[in-house]
Scaffold this motif. Structure first.
Motif, short mmCIF file in Angstrom:
data_model
loop_
_atom_site.label_atom_id
_atom_site.label_comp_id
_atom_site.label_asym_id
_atom_site.label_seq_id
_atom_site.Cartn_x
_atom_site.Cartn_y
_atom_site.Cartn_z
N GLU A 142 -6.66 -10.36 -34.36
CA GLU A 142 -5.66 -11.42 -34.21
C GLU A 142 -6.29 -12.81 -34.29
N GLY A 143 -7.23 -12.97 -35.21
CA GLY A 143 -7.86 -14.27 -35.44
C GLY A 143 -9.01 -14.61 -34.52
N ARG B 98 -12.78 -9.01 -36.25
CA ARG B 98 -11.74 -10.04 -36.07
C ARG B 98 -10.46 -9.33 -35.64
N HIS C 23 -4.09 -16.94 -28.18
CA HIS C 23 -4.18 -17.63 -29.46
C HIS C 23 -4.73 -19.03 -29.26
#
Length: 176
Positions: free
Chosen positions: A30-31, A28, A159
């Motif tokens: 940064e998400g 994982r 993101h």
């Protein structure tokens, strides 16, 4: 995940006596989940070895697409071939890109590095090197006939909660 097919018990590389297959893991960042895969395909140069590698490649394609889905991925390992046909089929069926095709590596190796981008992350290889001095015994003799491969890359994570246009305008603001 072990291969369903192998060739050679006491001949042709004795591949059936050695556990070979694909090991999957996730990281994982940064998400975002990045899928890593380490593979080891059947060895040998006979027709039966090539046929077995093709069957293993078909299994890999199905397993990879099921496991990775829409996530970015890096695949490394001993492909035991430089044959363009099974590797080309694998790239087409999985969306993987060969680091050496992107960077124009100086030599063909059976140990390879592939990557696949996704809508959530972009992996951009920027350098490739091998080190023949790293994996040696105390006398400087190689511990394996496979030398370590290093790939450095620029990675960009998008993101998931942001729309790509928001990222674009954010970058424009940062650069002004």
């Amino acid at each position: 995940k072990p291969w369903k097919y192998c060739n050679g018990r006491l001949e042709d590389g004795s591949d059936c006596l050695t556990a070979k297959g694909a090991a999957y893991f996730t990281i994982r960042i940064e998400g975002i989940e990045l899928v890593g895969v380490d593979v080891h395909f059947d060895s040998g140069e006979k027709v039966k070895d090539e046929e077995t590698r093709t069957l293993q490649m078909q299994q890999f394609i199905g397993d990879f697409n099921d496991a990775v889905r829409d996530r970015p991925a890096i695949v490394t390992g001993d492909f035991n071939t430089t044959n363009g046909v099974p590797l080309g089929i694998m790239k087409l069926a999985t969306g993987l890109q060969d680091v050496c095709e992107v960077l124009a590596c100086p030599d063909e190796r059976i140990d390879r590095v592939y990557f696949r981008n996704s809508s959530l992350a972009t992996l951009t290889p920027k350098s490739y090197s091998i080190d023949t001095t790293l994996f040696v015994d105390e006398d400087g003799n190689p511990l394996s006939d496979h030398v370590p491969i290093f790939v450095d890359s620029n990675n960009k994570v998008v993101h998931p909660h942001l729309h790509p246009l928001i990222d674009y305008f954010s970058e424009q603001k940062e650069n002004s």
